[in-house]
Design a protein around this motif. Structure first.
Motif, mmCIF file in Angstrom:
data_model
loop_
_atom_site.group_PDB
_atom_site.id
_atom_site.type_symbol
_atom_site.label_atom_id
_atom_site.label_comp_id
_atom_site.label_asym_id
_atom_site.label_seq_id
_atom_site.Cartn_x
_atom_site.Cartn_y
_atom_site.Cartn_z
ATOM 1 N N VAL A 87 0.882 -1.172 0.000
ATOM 2 C CA VAL A 87 0.000 0.000 0.000
ATOM 3 C C VAL A 87 0.920 1.223 0.000
ATOM 4 N N ILE A 88 0.959 1.895 -1.128
ATOM 5 C CA ILE A 88 1.943 2.972 -1.314
ATOM 6 C C ILE A 88 1.251 4.317 -1.297
ATOM 7 N N LEU A 101 13.678 0.956 -7.624
ATOM 8 C CA LEU A 101 12.395 0.818 -6.925
ATOM 9 C C LEU A 101 11.319 0.309 -7.893
ATOM 10 N N VAL A 102 11.366 0.775 -9.133
ATOM 11 C CA VAL A 102 10.400 0.281 -10.135
ATOM 12 C C VAL A 102 10.575 -1.234 -10.300
ATOM 13 N N VAL A 134 6.110 6.920 -1.389
ATOM 14 C CA VAL A 134 6.953 7.097 -2.578
ATOM 15 C C VAL A 134 6.787 8.513 -3.109
ATOM 16 N N SER A 135 7.916 9.110 -3.469
ATOM 17 C CA SER A 135 7.947 10.460 -4.039
ATOM 18 C C SER A 135 8.459 10.377 -5.467
ATOM 19 N N ILE A 136 7.951 11.235 -6.340
ATOM 20 C CA ILE A 136 8.524 11.277 -7.700
ATOM 21 C C ILE A 136 9.498 12.451 -7.829
ATOM 22 N N GLY A 137 9.801 13.135 -6.748
ATOM 23 C CA GLY A 137 10.781 14.221 -6.802
ATOM 24 C C GLY A 137 10.547 15.174 -5.643
ATOM 25 N N ARG A 138 11.593 15.909 -5.317
ATOM 26 C CA ARG A 138 11.511 16.806 -4.158
ATOM 27 C C ARG A 138 10.904 18.147 -4.553
ATOM 28 N N TYR A 139 9.647 18.101 -4.902
ATOM 29 C CA TYR A 139 8.856 19.297 -5.182
ATOM 30 C C TYR A 139 7.433 18.900 -4.856
ATOM 31 N N PRO A 147 1.789 11.790 -9.772
ATOM 32 C CA PRO A 147 2.730 10.766 -9.292
ATOM 33 C C PRO A 147 2.196 9.339 -9.481
ATOM 34 N N ALA A 148 0.904 9.112 -9.264
ATOM 35 C CA ALA A 148 0.357 7.749 -9.460
ATOM 36 C C ALA A 148 0.499 7.334 -10.921
ATOM 37 N N MET A 149 0.264 8.272 -11.838
ATOM 38 C CA MET A 149 0.423 7.948 -13.262
ATOM 39 C C MET A 149 1.886 7.654 -13.575
ATOM 40 N N VAL A 150 2.779 8.431 -12.973
ATOM 41 C CA VAL A 150 4.217 8.207 -13.214
ATOM 42 C C VAL A 150 4.604 6.798 -12.746
ATOM 43 N N VAL A 151 4.146 6.428 -11.556
ATOM 44 C CA VAL A 151 4.473 5.087 -11.035
ATOM 45 C C VAL A 151 3.887 4.015 -11.951
#
Ligand code: ADE
Length: 232
Positions: A87-88, A101-102, A134-139, A147-151
């Motif tokens: 559960v992320i 991580l991917v 999970v973060s997709i970047g420090r912003y 972010p969910a789409m990116v993952v």
């Protein structure tokens, strides 16, 4: 692979699911489902968020609302759920998404992605319901939908059969096959453009030399070629 995305804006994903490689993965039996927190809120008038205790700007996604949505989907206490299912929660401060991580996530048969909105989640969601942040970047983005789409995108293109060419996901930037290095450069027609030629080796038809050249290029980029330069 089965992915459940919890979100207040399932409609935001319609463009994403219409993309060719995502549609292809779904056609091959993989699944992405969307659960709208609002459909499961125990509160009146569809309320899902509230003002932060202690004051401050923005609204916080409520822990009871997230629990209700998780229980409705899985029929069990989310505190127990996170022990058996990934559960992320998508948060700017989470573990940074990278190729490693991917690779870890793509091994999982099932994933749950929790998107937040506004100021994010009540901390108790992260402390008690999430297995990982999970973060997709420090912003900071306005919500966890992008972010969910990116993952999902990064995972789906690693599934067998996702890309036209099986090799394309193996030997790409940051992969194990390239020792974590960025990918080598690609060129296509025209072979010369405005006096900028394609490297001769790529036109040589010598596949051993091409392979060697590509490995070298990838290594050169890895050892500090400035791809992170500054704007004029
Ligand atoms: N939610 C808001 N910003 C985010 C980010 N950078 N990564 C993951 N989730 C987020």
């Amino acid at each position: 692979m089965e992915i459940d995305v919890f979100t207040l804006f399932p409609e935001a994903f319609s463009w994403f699911t219409s993309q060719h490689h995502i549609g292809g993965a779904l056609a091959r039996g993989h699944r992405i489902d969307y659960v709208n927190y609002r459909d499961h809120t125990p509160l009146k008038a569809g309320q899902v968020d509230d003002t932060p205790f202690g004051g401050g700007a923005g609204m916080v996604l409520r822990v009871d609302v997230v629990e209700a949505a998780l229980r409705a989907r899985y029929g069990q206490d989310p505190v127990a759920l996170r022990e058996e299912r990934a559960v992320i929660a998508l948060t700017p401060a989470g573990r940074m998404l990278d190729d490693g991580l991917v690779d870890e996530l793509v091994q999982r048969p099932a994933l749950t992605l929790l998107s937040g909105r506004y100021e994010g989640f009540d901390q108790r969601v992260l402390d008690h319901f999430a297995s990982m942040e999970v973060s997709i970047g420090r912003y900071v983005l306005a919500g966890g939908e992008l972010p969910a789409m990116v993952v999902c995108d990064a995972l789906m293109r690693k599934l067998p059969g996702a890309l036209g060419h099986e090799d394309s996901a193996v030997e790409e930037s940051f992969s194990k096959a390239l020792g974590g290095a960025p990918e080598y450069p690609h060129y296509t027609r025209p072979a010369e453009y405005r006096g900028w030629p394609v490297p001769d080796v790529l036109l040589s038809g010598n596949h051993a030399r091409i392979r060697q050249w590509r490995r070298e290029q990838s290594r050169v980029r890895h050892s500090g070629a400035p791809t992170d330069g500054s704007l004029p």
